[in-house]
Scaffold this active site. Structure first.
Site, PDB file in Angstrom:
ATOM      1  CD  GLU A 191      -1.945   7.562   9.813  1.00  0.00           C
ATOM      2  OE1 GLU A 191      -1.550   8.259   9.053  1.00  0.00           O
ATOM      3  OE2 GLU A 191      -2.993   6.654   9.399  1.00  0.00           O
ATOM      4  CG  HIS A 249      -6.475   0.346   1.494  1.00  0.00           C
ATOM      5  ND1 HIS A 249      -5.520   1.026   0.832  1.00  0.00           N
ATOM      6  CD2 HIS A 249      -6.162  -0.014   2.603  1.00  0.00           C
ATOM      7  CE1 HIS A 249      -4.459   0.879   1.512  1.00  0.00           C
ATOM      8  NE2 HIS A 249      -4.555   0.384   2.470  1.00  0.00           N
ATOM      9  CG  PHE A 307      -0.269  -5.911   4.585  1.00  0.00           C
ATOM     10  CD1 PHE A 307      -0.516  -5.623   6.143  1.00  0.00           C
ATOM     11  CD2 PHE A 307      -0.925  -6.575   3.764  1.00  0.00           C
ATOM     12  CE1 PHE A 307      -1.825  -6.004   6.478  1.00  0.00           C
ATOM     13  CE2 PHE A 307      -2.262  -6.902   4.437  1.00  0.00           C
ATOM     14  CZ  PHE A 307      -2.567  -6.554   5.509  1.00  0.00           C
ATOM     15  CB  CYS A 314      -0.763  -0.034   1.128  1.00  0.00           C
ATOM     16  SG  CYS A 314      -2.019  -1.541   1.309  1.00  0.00           S
ATOM     17  CG  HIS A 356      -2.088   4.058   5.926  1.00  0.00           C
ATOM     18  ND1 HIS A 356      -1.983   3.739   4.298  1.00  0.00           N
ATOM     19  CD2 HIS A 356      -2.584   3.015   6.431  1.00  0.00           C
ATOM     20  CE1 HIS A 356      -2.088   2.862   4.275  1.00  0.00           C
ATOM     21  NE2 HIS A 356      -2.781   2.028   5.412  1.00  0.00           N
ATOM     22  CE  LYS A 358      -5.884   3.902   2.514  1.00  0.00           C
ATOM     23  NZ  LYS A 358      -4.920   5.078   2.778  1.00  0.00           N
TER      24      LYS A 358
END
Length: 406
Positions: free
Chosen positions: A308, A334, A393, A165, A297, A329
């Site tokens: 975060e 996403h 990830f 991502c 994010h 998002k």
């Protein structure tokens, strides 16, 4: 002294709109969110999740010939469309010299997922002797960048970044480094993703991170992320080059930060996010107090949002409570490898218009997510500098800082 880098062109296609104008309307609209809807690209039967942020009413034949579609996976189509809009927006006209002095860096997390699944279906279920001859070049993560370079005759460095991502965040960061180093004068940077497929959804459900109802980042009772698709591209230039051709300038890209958690393939670590954000601040030569807005994010999973939030507190200290923080998002889903570029465009639009897009679908505060997430309704805000985060990830992190250009 390193070259200053500016943004002169924007292009995107996503569930939030087929171009920058539609995207701008979606993320700043105070109307109820109508972009995350039931899946139509496949029939959910074994899937428990049946929602996504699809590019609605998209007909590839409206944009590409039958011959082209034999070569272009859906993710490459999105890359080409977003790049085309960005290049036109920037007013770029390629001559022989500029073609050699331009680079293409386009990221993706998964690449040609639709092509892969079609090939497997044809071979294993339908009994075809072999897949289509273009199967391999179609599915390659680097295909989108190659097709962009071929369409415009760009002969400078062209490659893909693949870091889950954070892929397009890394693409933009690498493009900045190439411009600063003198390897190029202009960069076409971004990402594309098209992974709303039956097999991919089954795999994501195995991770237990997909929401069955909505994407509500940082909110109590959030239930996970919502997969989206699309492409986003930025045209970056050395400031001197942009000024010489009297190009429109959206913003200056002053800071890039990259880090790795070196911790766990799926569990994020606050320290890695902190390092990326601090590296971006250091690179830009600014302090935390100089940032007014963070496009987070904000994936909508319990763990990611809390990590975060902790990282923002650690990096910004007492200023954290004064920041506006939101996740778009909640509108476009996403978009995995395209997320960093798409959200950078959202950050640039916020900077340009002095408005903060809301975090939609917000229900109630989470005790461990205690920042100002601009719930449900956007606001006017004086923004001189904005940060955009992408965390992936594998603990792969990028942070970008953009400044108003006046």
């Amino acid at each position: 002294m390193a070259a200053r880098v500016v943004v002169t062109g924007l292009g995107c296609i996503s569930g939030a709109g087929k171009n920058v104008g539609e995207f701008n309307h979606s993320i700043f609209s105070d109307e109820p969110n109508k972009t995350i809807l039931p899946v139509s690209l496949f029939t959910p039967d074994r899937q428990t999740t049946a929602i996504a942020a699809e590019v609605k009413n998209y007909l590839p034949g409206d944009f590409f010939s039958a011959a082209e579609l034999k070569q272009y996976d859906r993710f490459s189509q999105f890359a080409l469309l977003s790049a085309g809009e960005a290049i036109e927006d920037a007013g770029l006209v390629f001559d022989d010299n500029l073609r050699k002095r331009t680079c293409v860096v386009h990221g993706t997390s998964i690449g040609g997922q639709e092509t892969i699944e079609n090939a497997y279906r044809q071979f294993y279920r339908e009994g075809q002797k072999r897949p289509h001859p273009y199967t391999v070049p179609k599915l390659l993560p680097s295909a989108a960048g190659s097709f962009i370079s071929m369409k415009y005759g760009i002969k400078g460095p062209a490659f893909a970044t693949a870091s889950a991502c954070a892929s397009s965040g890394h693409a933009i960061a690498m493009a900045v480094l190439m411009l600063r180093s003198g390897m190029a004068e202009v960069a076409i940077a971004g990402g594309a993703e098209a992974c709303i497929t039956k097999g991919n959804f089954q795999a994501w459900e195995g991770l237990r991170v997909l929401s069955p109802d909505s994407c509500r980042p940082f909110s109590a009772k959030r239930s996970g992320l919502v997969i989206g698709e699309g492409g986003a591209t930025l045209v970056l230039e050395k400031l001197e080059h942009a000024l010489a051709r009297k190009a429109p300038i959206y913003a200056e890209l002053t800071g890039i930060g990259m880090s790795s958690d070196a911790h766990n393939i799926v569990q994020p670590l606050s320290e890695g996010a902190e390092m990326a954000m601090q590296a971006a601040l250091t690179d830009a030569g600014v302090k935390g107090e100089d940032i007014q807005y963070i496009n987070a994010h904000g994936s909508g999973t319990v763990q990611n949002d809390r990590v975060e939030t902790r990282a923002i507190h650690k990096v910004f200290g007492g200023h954290a409570g004064k920041l506006k923080v939101s996740s778009t998002k909640s509108v476009h889903g996403h978009v995995l490898g395209a997320g960093g570029a798409l959200e950078s465009i959202a950050a640039i639009l916020a900077l340009k218009q002095q408005r903060v897009p809301a975090t939609k679908n917000y229900l109630a505060p989470d005790s461990e997510c205690d920042l100002n997430y601009v719930p449900n309704v956007g606001c006017r805000w004086e923004i001189e500098q904005v940060m955009s985060n992408s965390f992936a990830f594998g603990g792969l992190n990028t942070s970008l800082i953009l400044r108003r250009f006046t």
